[in-house]
Design a protein around this motif. Structure first.
Motif, PDB file in Angstrom:
ATOM      1  N   GLY A  61     -20.828  -0.386   2.886  1.00 24.46           N
ATOM      2  CA  GLY A  61     -19.991  -0.009   1.753  1.00 24.46           C
ATOM      3  C   GLY A  61     -19.858  -1.114   0.722  1.00 24.46           C
ATOM      4  O   GLY A  61     -19.879  -0.864  -0.486  1.00 24.46           O
ATOM      5  N   ALA A  62     -19.718  -2.346   1.187  1.00 23.07           N
ATOM      6  CA  ALA A  62     -19.491  -3.464   0.279  1.00 23.07           C
ATOM      7  C   ALA A  62     -20.696  -3.711  -0.629  1.00 23.07           C
ATOM      8  O   ALA A  62     -20.555  -3.835  -1.847  1.00 23.07           O
ATOM      9  CB  ALA A  62     -19.170  -4.725   1.087  1.00 23.07           C
ATOM     10  N   SER A  68      -6.644  -3.374  -4.957  1.00 21.54           N
ATOM     11  CA  SER A  68      -6.380  -2.708  -3.683  1.00 21.54           C
ATOM     12  C   SER A  68      -7.656  -2.117  -3.087  1.00 21.54           C
ATOM     13  O   SER A  68      -7.627  -1.198  -2.285  1.00 21.54           O
ATOM     14  CB  SER A  68      -5.317  -1.622  -3.856  1.00 21.54           C
ATOM     15  OG  SER A  68      -5.643  -0.782  -4.936  1.00 21.54           O
ATOM     16  N   ILE A  69      -8.794  -2.683  -3.500  1.00 19.95           N
ATOM     17  CA  ILE A  69     -10.073  -2.378  -2.845  1.00 19.95           C
ATOM     18  C   ILE A  69     -10.204  -3.342  -1.675  1.00 19.95           C
ATOM     19  O   ILE A  69      -9.724  -4.482  -1.743  1.00 19.95           O
ATOM     20  CB  ILE A  69     -11.246  -2.583  -3.829  1.00 19.95           C
ATOM     21  CG1 ILE A  69     -11.229  -1.483  -4.891  1.00 19.95           C
ATOM     22  CG2 ILE A  69     -12.587  -2.588  -3.102  1.00 19.95           C
ATOM     23  CD1 ILE A  69     -12.301  -1.641  -5.937  1.00 19.95           C
ATOM     24  N   ILE A 126     -13.603  -0.071 -11.064  1.00 21.77           N
ATOM     25  CA  ILE A 126     -13.853   0.322  -9.684  1.00 21.77           C
ATOM     26  C   ILE A 126     -12.513   0.449  -8.964  1.00 21.77           C
ATOM     27  O   ILE A 126     -11.710  -0.483  -8.971  1.00 21.77           O
ATOM     28  CB  ILE A 126     -14.721  -0.714  -8.925  1.00 21.77           C
ATOM     29  CG1 ILE A 126     -15.893  -1.190  -9.802  1.00 21.77           C
ATOM     30  CG2 ILE A 126     -15.232  -0.131  -7.614  1.00 21.77           C
ATOM     31  CD1 ILE A 126     -16.740  -2.293  -9.151  1.00 21.77           C
ATOM     32  N   ALA A 127     -12.293   1.629  -8.382  1.00 20.55           N
ATOM     33  CA  ALA A 127     -11.067   1.842  -7.623  1.00 20.55           C
ATOM     34  C   ALA A 127     -11.427   2.380  -6.249  1.00 20.55           C
ATOM     35  O   ALA A 127     -12.499   2.965  -6.071  1.00 20.55           O
ATOM     36  CB  ALA A 127     -10.164   2.839  -8.335  1.00 20.55           C
ATOM     37  N   ASN A 186      -7.005   3.836  -0.956  1.00 22.27           N
ATOM     38  CA  ASN A 186      -7.266   2.419  -1.172  1.00 22.27           C
ATOM     39  C   ASN A 186      -7.127   1.619   0.126  1.00 22.27           C
ATOM     40  O   ASN A 186      -6.934   2.192   1.195  1.00 22.27           O
ATOM     41  CB  ASN A 186      -6.395   1.880  -2.320  1.00 22.27           C
ATOM     42  CG  ASN A 186      -4.912   1.875  -1.985  1.00 22.27           C
ATOM     43  OD1 ASN A 186      -4.526   1.869  -0.814  1.00 22.27           O
ATOM     44  ND2 ASN A 186      -4.082   1.883  -3.020  1.00 22.27           N
ATOM     45  N   PHE A 187      -7.247   0.289   0.018  1.00 26.04           N
ATOM     46  CA  PHE A 187      -7.229  -0.531   1.240  1.00 26.04           C
ATOM     47  C   PHE A 187      -5.927  -0.347   2.012  1.00 26.04           C
ATOM     48  O   PHE A 187      -5.886  -0.521   3.224  1.00 26.04           O
ATOM     49  CB  PHE A 187      -7.436  -2.009   0.868  1.00 26.04           C
ATOM     50  CG  PHE A 187      -7.589  -2.917   2.062  1.00 26.04           C
ATOM     51  CD1 PHE A 187      -8.594  -2.704   2.997  1.00 26.04           C
ATOM     52  CD2 PHE A 187      -6.726  -3.983   2.254  1.00 26.04           C
ATOM     53  CE1 PHE A 187      -8.734  -3.534   4.108  1.00 26.04           C
ATOM     54  CE2 PHE A 187      -6.870  -4.822   3.360  1.00 26.04           C
ATOM     55  CZ  PHE A 187      -7.873  -4.604   4.280  1.00 26.04           C
ATOM     56  N   PHE A 188      -4.850   0.038   1.307  1.00 25.03           N
ATOM     57  CA  PHE A 188      -3.560   0.255   1.975  1.00 25.03           C
ATOM     58  C   PHE A 188      -3.429   1.687   2.484  1.00 25.03           C
ATOM     59  O   PHE A 188      -2.374   2.075   2.973  1.00 25.03           O
ATOM     60  CB  PHE A 188      -2.407  -0.059   1.004  1.00 25.03           C
ATOM     61  CG  PHE A 188      -2.519  -1.412   0.355  1.00 25.03           C
ATOM     62  CD1 PHE A 188      -2.745  -2.554   1.124  1.00 25.03           C
ATOM     63  CD2 PHE A 188      -2.409  -1.555  -1.023  1.00 25.03           C
ATOM     64  CE1 PHE A 188      -2.858  -3.804   0.528  1.00 25.03           C
ATOM     65  CE2 PHE A 188      -2.515  -2.808  -1.625  1.00 25.03           C
ATOM     66  CZ  PHE A 188      -2.746  -3.934  -0.855  1.00 25.03           C
ATOM     67  N   GLY A 189      -4.502   2.469   2.337  1.00 25.90           N
ATOM     68  CA  GLY A 189      -4.496   3.845   2.834  1.00 25.90           C
ATOM     69  C   GLY A 189      -4.007   4.860   1.821  1.00 25.90           C
ATOM     70  O   GLY A 189      -3.973   6.062   2.096  1.00 25.90           O
TER      71      GLY A 189
END
Lengths: 480, 447
Positions: free
Chosen positions: B136-137, B161-162, B209-210, B214-217
């Motif tokens: 993904g990265a 928040s990625i 890019i979003a 997000n990383f926090f769910g």
């Protein structure tokens, strides 16, 4: 064979039931999350397990593979992929560990990375390795970025990277991704780097040179030390594209050849399978002066405990998430344990022996790209055959009818009608004799009936695909 | 000698045919000073049985996540993998085949990859997908490079928040050039701070890019973000957990131009973080800028349906220094695995996995809310993971670990301001019993 798409086999209402049903419905999800966020329809098929198993089993049977066919694909090192490596890499202790779980629960994984690094250091003479890169090309990118950062940190303005005209396409593409201009240096008629040409292009702006050795014509670059001297004199560095390292295992080290950075394709030289094109792994090794630029983290050991060191002074950063294609590393590690020091040398000896034998047996029928002795692969030019009406593509396709996967063709670009054969060390003399026999038969056939070669393959589920149509009228997906 | 079939007699005969006396002479063109004089300092080879014991012993030193009650996600998710998946995907016709350059000898992998591309398009609503990226990265980094080429602009705007490792990878991928990367922070609910986004995005910006979830769910208001970006003529790149798309709006309908993400949740094992694969999909108009391999459907000389690699004029083996990317090998086997997974799960199964993940995460959320000292950090519009806060989080996580509970991911490592915050995740493997056990143990640990 029925090769309908999986989507065409769907029957609404089928359900496989692999885990307990959810206690909430899609409508409830809409209430929880807001209806603007929840999709109304999911256009996926509904199938039964047997259908899926049968569909993909049947598809798999339409493939050539190392386990079913001789696969002498030049520069790709399609050697046998030992089964024990597959079995070990799929142990739950490797597949069911999380990249962020406590290090005390992944000591075995870290130890494998550590031990594999130690072995690769000994094999190459490099100081340290990173295993983050997922492929050879990503290894190149990692290595070239380290070179770039090394120059920047030293305050040197470097703008260009030299590649031979025989290089892999990934080399110039990598140089571009690092913001370098690519300068191509010509080869001699024998297929080696032309030192005079090299002298013309090397200067203070040269960041480095990217080389495979043996090169893509299968020849050892015997002036490698002189090349190194020329580049190093101008403050440039030497990058080793390890695609062809299978020829040199245990015979020399990349450090002895003067390289500063190397990548090793674990899916080539170190026997991990290609999986229809990946996953692979590009282990990137560097000499002392580049250690501070490695991607973080690397594995270290302290008081018998392994840990991930994220603090690397001038690290280029990461090139992907987590730590790389870990289970590929497990396979390479098991492979090296099995070979041991004497087995490692036997690999390169037999790889070069098999290729040299093919060269000898075919050289009177197919023109050699170089008069110099080959290493682990041999390149022929099928120009003579092309003049008779069968191009190298036709010869390659005709080999399929003999149950042999075509060698690499039309590469390297500097050889006309190139046919690049890499038998690898794991094939038997009997298989290689069979290949030679097939090549001789095809050569006869070209004289007698070139049409039969031009229309090959005859035995496969499809004839040659219309590639022009595929590119001009792209159909890249199924639509309901 | 392991894995070598040539006998001593074969070797002798072959050497004779070549006109050499020893294996050593095969290397006669190497300068003497670079030839190794001594054997490598590596142990002698082992029998297969010894290798098996040695490596299995190392595997046994690890503690699989299944041995814990784990709520760890953060980009790598412990989903149930149907037994049929490894059974199919370990077939050696897939495992030991090369990239399908020779279509006639590779119809199986080609069709499977075409099906994979189709599945990604169906899930995301995008027009085209490539045959996979590394993860993904790196996929997100390549998406950003696409946006730079498409727009000719020189600035990347990216949400804070990625996944942090995705952003680090992006930075590395752009480090060869003089591009600017601008980070946009998150608001008190954990969503993209649209005020800052509005300031950050300008006529120089190639893209925003979003990540959503997000990383926090948290599920972003991507439609609104999309409209803001479009006004500035920039490309909208979205990262998502593909499993979330079983129940969430498809990215295309939200105005997304390039979709990327890590494919691990689609049937991939944890594998200590790899291999999985990267997803990259886009709209038709950007097809020529899409890097990597692509399989197309065509016909053969007799008019029969056939598959082959196509649009190769974008790729490094043809275009060399002018290629869209240097990518060559990708993660095909994992991508084919995703196609098999999606087929096995089907529409009902995939929706079920997403809903059950959501249900369990909501239950955990409800339970945690009622634990004294616990504070839910952000909005409750989340998919399978969310952030909660507790004083002394690091110590509490450690204590829970001793009781074989992995509470989640400590966010302090990447976000110093969130040092007492924990990102906890549920997949369909979780049961209410697991969650009750977690809550009970947590209560005991706190008091």
């Amino acid at each position: 064979m029925n090769n309908k798409l999986i989507f065409e086999k769907s029957s609404p209402g089928r359900k496989t039931g692999y885990f307990p049903d959810s206690g909430i419905s899609l409508a409830q999800a809409q209430e929880l999350l807001g209806k603007d966020y929840v999709r109304r329809d999911l256009p996926l098929p509904s199938l039964g397990e047997l259908e899926v198993v049968r569909h993909y089993t049947n598809l798999s049977r339409m493939n050539f593979s190392v386990d079913s066919n001789f696969y002498p694909l030049g520069s790709c090192t399609m050697k046998y992929n030992p089964k024990i490596n597959e079995a070990l890499s799929s142990l739950e202790g490797f597949t069911n560990i999380h990249p962020y779980q406590n290090e005390d629960g992944v000591q075995g994984a870290l130890e494998i990375i550590y031990n594999l690094e130690e072995m690769l250091r000994e094999i190459t003479g490099m100081r340290r390795f990173s295993f983050q890169a997922s492929s050879g090309a990503q290894g190149e990118f990692t290595g070239m970025l380290m070179i770039k950062k090394y120059h920047e940190t030293s305050g040197n303005k470097k703008t260009k990277v030299i590649v031979p005209d025989s290089s892999h396409g990934t080399n110039p593409a990598t140089a571009s991704m690092c913001g370098y201009e690519t300068v191509v240096v010509k080869s001699t008629r024998d297929g080696l780097i032309d030192l005079d040409e090299l002298k013309k292009v090397v200067d203070g702006h040269t960041a480095g040179i990217m080389l495979t050795n043996p090169n893509t014509i299968g020849l050892f670059e015997e002036n490698i030390l002189e090349v190194g001297r020329l580049i190093h004199e101008q403050g440039g560095l030497l990058y080793y594209d390890g695609a062809n390292f299978n020829a040199l295992l245990g015979v020399t080290k990349t450090s002895l050849m003067g390289f500063d950075v190397v990548h090793l394709n674990l899916h080539k030289t170190f026997s991990t399978p290609h999986g229809c094109g990946g996953p692979g792994a590009g282990a990137v090794g560097v000499t002392e002066k580049l250690v501070d630029f490695l991607p973080a983290p690397v594995v270290e050991k302290k008081d018998g405990t392994f840990y991930l060191n994220h603090k690397i002074k001038n690290s280029i950063g990461r090139v992907r998430g987590f730590y790389g294609n870990f289970t590929v590393l497990v396979r390479a590690y098991a492979y090296l344990l099995r070979l041991g020091r004497e087995g490692i040398l036997r690999v390169s000896q037999n790889a070069v022996l098999n290729a040299s034998y093919i060269r000898e047996k075919l050289k009177d029928y197919y023109e050699l790209a170089s008069t110099l002795p080959c290493m682990h692969e041999v390149v022929f030019s099928c120009e003579k055959q092309a003049q008779k009406g069968a191009r190298v593509m036709d010869i390659a396709k005709r080999l399929i009818d003999y149950g042999i996967h075509p060698p690499t063709i039309y590469f390297p670009l500097i050889v006309k009608e190139a046919l690049m054969v890499e038998p690898t060390e794991t094939e038997s003399k009997a298989t290689i004799d069979y290949f030679i026999e097939a090549m001789l038969e095809i050569n006869k056939e070209i004289d007698a009936n070139p049409d039969s070669v031009r229309n090959a393959p005859h035995s496969t589920c499809i004839k040659r695909p219309d590639e022009v149509k595929a590119a001009r009228q792209p159909d890249l997906r199924y639509r309901y | 000698m392991p894995y070598i079939l040539n006998t001593e007699a074969d070797i002798k005969e072959m050497l004779k045919a070549i006109g050499l006396n020893s294996l050593d002479e095969l290397f006669r063109r190497l300068p003497g000073q670079i030839r190794l004089k001594e054997p490598l300092k590596i142990a002698a080879g082992l029998s297969e049985y010894q290798v098996k014991s040695a490596v299995a012993a190392l595997a046994a030193k690890n503690t699989p996540v299944d041995g814990f009650n784990s709520f760890l996600g953060a980009g790598c998710y412990d989903h149930y993998i149907p037994a049929a998946l490894p059974s199919i995907i370990s077939r050696s016709e897939f495992v030991t085949a090369y990239t399908p350059y020779q279509a006639e000898a590779s119809q199986g992998s080609l069709q499977a990859i075409y099906e994979y591309q189709s599945y990604i398009c169906l899930l995301t609503g995008m027009d085209v997908a490539n045959a996979s990226m590394f993860d993904g990265a790196s996929s997100m980094a390549e998406a950003a490079l696409m946006a730079l080429r498409i727009t000719g602009r020189d600035k990347i705007v990216v949400s804070g928040s990625i996944h942090p490792e995705f952003r680090q990878t992006l930075k590395t991928y752009l480090s060869g050039f003089d591009f600017t990367i601008k980070n946009v922070g998150f608001d008190e609910h954990g969503f993209v701070d649209t005020g800052s986004l509005n300031e950050a995005i300008d006529g120089r910006s190639a893209c925003f890019i979003a990540q959503s979830p997000n990383f926090f769910g948290l599920i972003e208001d991507a439609a609104k973000i999309g409209r803001m970006i479009k006004e500035k003529g920039a490309i909208f790149i979205m990262v998502a957990n593909p499993l979330s798309l079983a129940i969430l709006n498809d990215p295309a309908s939200l105005g997304v131009d390039i979709f990327c993400g890590d494919g691990q949740p689609l049937g991939g094992a944890l594998n200590f973080g790899g291999p999985a694969f990267g997803i990259l999909a886009t709209r038709n108009e950007y097809l020529r800028q899409l890097p990597g391999r692509i399989v197309g459907k065509t016909t053969d000389r007799q008019g029969k349906e056939a598959y082959c690699l196509t649009m190769q004029a974008r790729e490094q083996h043809i275009r060399r220094e002018k290629a869209t990317s240097n990518i060559c090998s990708n993660q095909s086997l994992n991508a084919i695995g995703a196609a098999v997974y999606l087929s096995l799960m089907g529409k009902e199964g995939l929706t079920g996995a997403a809903l059950r993940s959501l249900e369990m995460a909501r239950y955990l959320h409800e339970c945690l809310k009622n634990v004294g000292k616990v504070k839910i950090k952000f909005s409750s519009r989340f998919f399978n993971e969310f952030v909660w806060e507790i004083e002394g989080a690091k110590k509490i996580v450690k204590k829970l670990y001793k009781k074989r509970i992995i509470a989640g991911f400590l966010l302090g490592e990447f976000y110093p301001k969130l040092k007492n915050c924990i990102l906890s995740c549920c997949t369909e493997k979780k049961s209410k019993g697991d969650i009750d056990n977690f809550i009970e143990t947590l209560k005991n640990v706190i008091c």
